[in-house]
Design a protein around this motif. Sequence first.
Motif, PDB file in Angstrom:
ATOM      1  N   ARG A 243     -27.189 -44.603 -26.680  1.00  0.00           N
ATOM      2  CA  ARG A 243     -25.919 -44.595 -27.402  1.00  0.00           C
ATOM      3  C   ARG A 243     -25.196 -45.927 -27.239  1.00  0.00           C
ATOM      4  NH1 ARG A 243     -21.969 -40.899 -25.160  1.00  0.00           N
ATOM      5  NH2 ARG A 243     -20.385 -42.458 -25.084  1.00  0.00           N
ATOM      6  N   ARG A 244     -25.173 -46.423 -26.037  1.00  0.00           N
ATOM      7  CA  ARG A 244     -24.491 -47.705 -25.788  1.00  0.00           C
ATOM      8  C   ARG A 244     -25.187 -48.835 -26.541  1.00  0.00           C
ATOM      9  NH1 ARG A 244     -24.511 -51.997 -22.020  1.00  0.00           N
ATOM     10  NH2 ARG A 244     -22.413 -52.751 -21.628  1.00  0.00           N
ATOM     11  N   GLY A 245     -26.513 -48.875 -26.503  1.00  0.00           N
ATOM     12  CA  GLY A 245     -27.266 -49.924 -27.186  1.00  0.00           C
ATOM     13  C   GLY A 245     -27.075 -49.885 -28.692  1.00  0.00           C
TER      14      GLY A 245
ATOM     15  N   GLY B 189     -24.569 -48.567 -30.274  1.00  0.00           N
ATOM     16  CA  GLY B 189     -23.174 -48.925 -30.546  1.00  0.00           C
ATOM     17  C   GLY B 189     -22.965 -50.426 -30.533  1.00  0.00           C
ATOM     18  N   LEU B 190     -23.530 -51.098 -29.531  1.00  0.00           N
ATOM     19  CA  LEU B 190     -23.392 -52.559 -29.448  1.00  0.00           C
ATOM     20  C   LEU B 190     -24.059 -53.241 -30.652  1.00  0.00           C
ATOM     21  CD1 LEU B 190     -24.045 -53.147 -25.644  1.00  0.00           C
ATOM     22  CD2 LEU B 190     -21.883 -53.426 -26.864  1.00  0.00           C
TER      23      LEU B 190
ATOM     24  N   ASP C 194     -18.641 -42.611 -32.570  1.00  0.00           N
ATOM     25  CA  ASP C 194     -19.474 -42.889 -31.402  1.00  0.00           C
ATOM     26  C   ASP C 194     -20.326 -41.697 -30.968  1.00  0.00           C
ATOM     27  OD1 ASP C 194     -20.443 -44.745 -29.556  1.00  0.00           O
ATOM     28  OD2 ASP C 194     -19.089 -44.021 -27.992  1.00  0.00           O
TER      29      ASP C 194
ATOM     30  N   GLU D 256     -29.663 -38.335 -25.316  1.00  0.00           N
ATOM     31  CA  GLU D 256     -30.246 -39.661 -25.484  1.00  0.00           C
ATOM     32  C   GLU D 256     -31.753 -39.605 -25.282  1.00  0.00           C
ATOM     33  OE1 GLU D 256     -28.300 -42.506 -22.956  1.00  0.00           O
ATOM     34  OE2 GLU D 256     -26.500 -42.529 -24.181  1.00  0.00           O
TER      35      GLU D 256
ATOM     36  N   GLY E 200     -29.164 -45.207 -22.054  1.00  0.00           N
ATOM     37  CA  GLY E 200     -28.421 -46.272 -22.708  1.00  0.00           C
ATOM     38  C   GLY E 200     -28.596 -46.345 -24.216  1.00  0.00           C
TER      39      GLY E 200
END
Length: 173
Positions: free
Chosen positions: A10-12, A14-15, A45, A4, A8
Amino acid sequence: MQGERYPGERRGLGLFLRELAPVVEARLGTASLLHHAIRHAVRQDTLERLRHARRLFNALPKEVRQELQAGIVGGAETLPRRECLLRGLHAHEPRPFVAFDADALGLRKVELRHELTDDVPIRVLVQPGTLPRSAARTLRDLADAIESDRRLLSQRHWRAARYLPPEEDAEIG
């Protein structure tokens, strides 16, 4: 495969892509390359797939990106049925209002209009998806127009322009 770039990421991504997916499907269709890339990115993902889908989104023309982003902000809102809106208006009496119609190019029309609405002296309506800077600039331009020509809100002006009966004069905001 890099990690990354920021905590965050990857999470951001993805969302963002999960929220974007239904808007892309509705506006661009399931055959679009972006829809395909988002589907694979969300399913696998991985940072590589997520970044690829974001790059495809960023490569879209500015107007298309803005429309898709507005769809995310506006959500998948369903419009109320016409009958439901009309039913709510039956409780209101017609009131005269000075209507200012404007767009990004500036003031388009000023007219006296009768509306079935709540008893408020000022109401501003802005279409969702309008750029905030554009809306603010247009509202400032409208304020300047009102200050430079105070007749626009004058009862006497509209009475002369439309020959309003005197009893309606008291209702003009």
